[in-house]
Design an enzyme around this catalytic site. Structure first.
Site, PDB file in Angstrom:
ATOM      1  N   HIS A  89       0.745  -1.262   0.086  1.00 34.20           N
ATOM      2  CA  HIS A  89       0.082  -0.001   0.018  1.00 34.20           C
ATOM      3  C   HIS A  89       0.923   1.226   0.141  1.00 34.20           C
ATOM      4  O   HIS A  89       0.669   2.143  -0.804  1.00 34.20           O
ATOM      5  CB  HIS A  89      -0.788   0.063   1.160  1.00 34.20           C
ATOM      6  CG  HIS A  89      -1.826   1.149   1.353  1.00 34.20           C
ATOM      7  ND1 HIS A  89      -3.102   0.926   0.896  1.00 34.20           N
ATOM      8  CD2 HIS A  89      -1.668   2.309   1.779  1.00 34.20           C
ATOM      9  CE1 HIS A  89      -3.708   2.270   1.297  1.00 34.20           C
ATOM     10  NE2 HIS A  89      -2.746   3.022   1.611  1.00 34.20           N
ATOM     11  N   GLU A  90       1.891   1.321   0.828  1.00 30.73           N
ATOM     12  CA  GLU A  90       2.738   2.515   1.037  1.00 30.73           C
ATOM     13  C   GLU A  90       3.611   2.704  -0.302  1.00 30.73           C
ATOM     14  O   GLU A  90       4.059   3.635  -0.476  1.00 30.73           O
ATOM     15  CB  GLU A  90       3.566   2.402   2.099  1.00 30.73           C
ATOM     16  CG  GLU A  90       2.665   2.440   3.506  1.00 30.73           C
ATOM     17  CD  GLU A  90       1.606   3.515   3.510  1.00 30.73           C
ATOM     18  OE1 GLU A  90       1.975   4.786   2.897  1.00 30.73           O
ATOM     19  OE2 GLU A  90       0.736   3.572   4.274  1.00 30.73           O
ATOM     20  N   CYS A 347      76.831  69.249  19.808  1.00 34.24           N
ATOM     21  CA  CYS A 347      76.757  67.999  20.169  1.00 34.24           C
ATOM     22  C   CYS A 347      77.807  68.260  21.246  1.00 34.24           C
ATOM     23  O   CYS A 347      79.176  68.911  21.376  1.00 34.24           O
ATOM     24  CB  CYS A 347      77.546  67.179  19.159  1.00 34.24           C
ATOM     25  SG  CYS A 347      78.175  65.444  19.726  1.00 34.24           S
ATOM     26  N   CYS A 350      81.384  66.298  20.653  1.00 30.49           N
ATOM     27  CA  CYS A 350      82.592  66.717  19.451  1.00 30.49           C
ATOM     28  C   CYS A 350      82.342  68.279  19.213  1.00 30.49           C
ATOM     29  O   CYS A 350      82.887  68.640  18.294  1.00 30.49           O
ATOM     30  CB  CYS A 350      82.456  65.751  18.506  1.00 30.49           C
ATOM     31  SG  CYS A 350      80.831  65.632  17.476  1.00 30.49           S
ATOM     32  N   HIS A 362      73.323  61.150  16.040  1.00 24.18           N
ATOM     33  CA  HIS A 362      74.689  61.326  15.947  1.00 24.18           C
ATOM     34  C   HIS A 362      75.445  60.980  17.365  1.00 24.18           C
ATOM     35  O   HIS A 362      76.415  60.565  17.427  1.00 24.18           O
ATOM     36  CB  HIS A 362      74.672  62.952  15.728  1.00 24.18           C
ATOM     37  CG  HIS A 362      76.072  63.477  16.004  1.00 24.18           C
ATOM     38  ND1 HIS A 362      77.031  63.404  15.088  1.00 24.18           N
ATOM     39  CD2 HIS A 362      76.685  64.044  17.012  1.00 24.18           C
ATOM     40  CE1 HIS A 362      78.326  64.027  15.575  1.00 24.18           C
ATOM     41  NE2 HIS A 362      77.912  64.394  16.578  1.00 24.18           N
ATOM     42  N   CYS A 366      78.669  58.955  17.375  1.00 25.04           N
ATOM     43  CA  CYS A 366      79.901  59.690  18.108  1.00 25.04           C
ATOM     44  C   CYS A 366      80.529  59.064  19.432  1.00 25.04           C
ATOM     45  O   CYS A 366      81.770  58.879  19.326  1.00 25.04           O
ATOM     46  CB  CYS A 366      79.698  61.057  18.512  1.00 25.04           C
ATOM     47  SG  CYS A 366      80.966  62.248  18.765  1.00 25.04           S
TER      48      CYS A 366
END
Length: 368
Positions: A89-90, A347, A350, A362, A366
Site C-alpha cells: 500500500h505504501e 654636540c 665633539c 649622532h 659619536c
C-alpha cells in the site's frame, strides 16, 4: 489460495517475521520496475496511530527523499499478510510520488486504485484503501482525558480524548480553538497505565534493598599524603639525620698568597699610573676622543652645518604611474613632501653643530 500468492497461509509458519528490506527489493523489481531504488523503508517504534506512512521531501526542486515507515507496535500484533499488504500500500504511494509527483499522501483516487487492483490480481493480495487496525490502535491509547464542559454529553466522543502518549490537549491541537468557542471546558486526566507515575530511580533503589545490596554509596576519603612521606629513609626522617650531624669546617684555606690591602695609597697610585690619561678637548670630557672631536675608533664622518637661510620645502615628484592600481586616482601627480627643520644644537661630545632631529643618532654614532 495458490502457493504463488504473496499472502499464502503457509508463509505464516515458514517465514512469520520477514525482512522488510528484502520484501521491498522483491516487490520493487516485480511490480514497479525497480523505480523505487531511491526510496527507503524502515520500522517506526513509536508510531501508534497508523500502520504505515509514506513521506516525500523535495530538495532543490529536482526531487527528494521518499521514505516509508511501518509501525512496529501495530504490525507485530498482526499476521504476516497484513505486513505485506501494508508495505505494498505504501509502495504505491511512493511510486506515485516518484513518477507522477503526486504528493497527496491521503489521495486514493483512480491512479492509486488502478495500481492496487493490478497488484491484487498479480500477487493474490487484498490491498485496501484504508487500514483497519482499530483494536491495536485502541490498545495503545492508555492516556485518557475528559472535558468538564458541555461536550462531555455530546456524541460521538462524549468529551474523551485518548492518546498513546502523555500529552494533554492544548493549543497545539488543530481543534482546540473550535473547542474553546463551542465548549470552553477543561480537560482532566481520568486514566493512565498502571504504575506510570513511579520514577525509575525509586524502583532501582527498592530492587537493591530487596536483593540485600547497598542502597547508598559510602564516600571513602583517601589518606592524606604530605611531603615528609617522600623523605623517609629506613623508618627515620631526613630531618633527624640532618640534625644529628654537625657541619664540618674546611681544614685547609682556599687562598694561600700574601695579598694586598685595599684602599692603600701606594697601590692606588701605581694602578692609576699604569693606564694612559684620556685627552680632553675644549668642549668637555670625552671617552677615547681627540682634541679635534673625531673618534680614534671609528672612521671620520663629515657633518655639514645647515645654512642660516631657511630651508625650502623639498618635494619628491613620483609622476604618473602606468600601473593599473593607480588608474582610479586623480590625474594630478602623486606627491610626497619632506620639510627640513632649521633648529640645530651643539654636540656635547665633539662640539659639532647638528640638526636637532638628528642629535640622537649622532650621539650614538659619536660615542660608539
Amino acid at each position: 489460495m495458490s502457493r504463488s500468492s504473496l499472502v499464502d497461509p503457509s508463509f505464516e509458519l515458514s517465514d512469520p517475521c520477514p525482512d522488510i528490506h528484502a520484501l521491498f527489493i522483491q516487490f520493487d523489481a516485480r511490480f514497479f520496475g525497480g523505480s523505487l531504488a531511491c526510496c527507503e523503508v524502515k520500522w517506526s517504534p513509536r508510531m501508534y496511530a497508523c500502520a504505515g506512512i509514506c513521506s516525500y521531501e523535495i530538495r532543490g526542486g529536482r526531487g527528494g527523499l521518499c521514505s516509508i515507515r511501518l509501525s512496529k507496535p501495530l504490525l507485530t500484533l498482526r499476521p504476516r499478510s497484513d505486513l505485506v499488504e501494508t508495505l505494498l500500500h505504501e509502495m504505491i504511494h511512493a511510486y506515485l510520488f516518484v513518477k507522477e509527483r503526486n504528493r497527496d499522501r491521503d489521495g486514493h483516487g483512480p491512479q492509486f486504485q488502478a495500481h492496487m487492483h493490478r497488484i491484487n490480481q498479480a500477487g493474490g493480495t487484498n490491498i485496501t484503501i484504508y487500514h483497519s487496525f482499530h483494536d491495536e490502535v485502541r490498545l495503545y491509547k492508555q492516556h485518557w482525558w475528559r472535558c468538564s464542559g458541555p461536550c462531555r454529553d455530546r456524541r460521538p466522543f462524549f468529551g474523551y480524548v485518548k492518546r498513546s502518549c502523555n500529552r494533554a490537549p492544548g493549543p497545539n491541537d488543530r481543534w482546540w480553538s473550535q473547542h474553546q468557542q463551542s465548549c470552553g471546558g477543561n480537560f482532566l486526566k481520568v486514566k493512565e497505565p498502571e504504575g506510570y507515575g513511579q520514577g525509575k530511580g525509586s524502583k532501582r533503589t527498592n530492587d537493591k534493598n530487596k536483593s540485600g545490596g547497598p542502597a547508598l554509596k559510602k564516600t571513602i576519603t583517601p589518606p592524606r599524603v604530605t611531603l615528609d612521606d617522600f623523605f623517609k629513609k629506613d623508618g627515620k626522617n631526613s630531618s633527624d639525620n640532618s640534625t644529628s650531624k654537625s657541619p664540618t669546617k674546611p681544614s685547609t684555606s682556599l687562598f694561600t698568597g700574601s695579598g694586598q690591602k685595599l684602599g692603600g695609597s701606594s697601590s692606588t697610585s701605581s694602578l692609576l699610573n699604569s693606564y694612559p690619561k684620556a685627552t680632553q678637548n675644549s668642549g668637555g670630557n670625552r671617552l677615547g676622543g681627540t682634541s679635534g672631536g673625531v673618534s680614534r675608533l671609528l672612521p671620520p664622518v663629515n657633518f655639514t652645518s645647515p645654512s642660516s637661510a631657511p630651508v625650502a620645502e623639498q618635494v619628491i615628484d613620483l609622476g604618473d604611474s602606468d600601473d593599473d592600481d593607480f588608474q582610479d586616482m586623480d590625474d594630478d601627480a602623486l606627491e610626497i613632501s619632506f620639510v627640513a627643520s632649521d633648529n640645530s644644537v651643539i654636540c656635547p661630545s665633539c662640539n659639532t653643530e647638528v640638526m636637532e632631529n638628528l642629535i640622537h643618532g649622532h650621539l650614538d654614532y659619536c660615542l660608539g
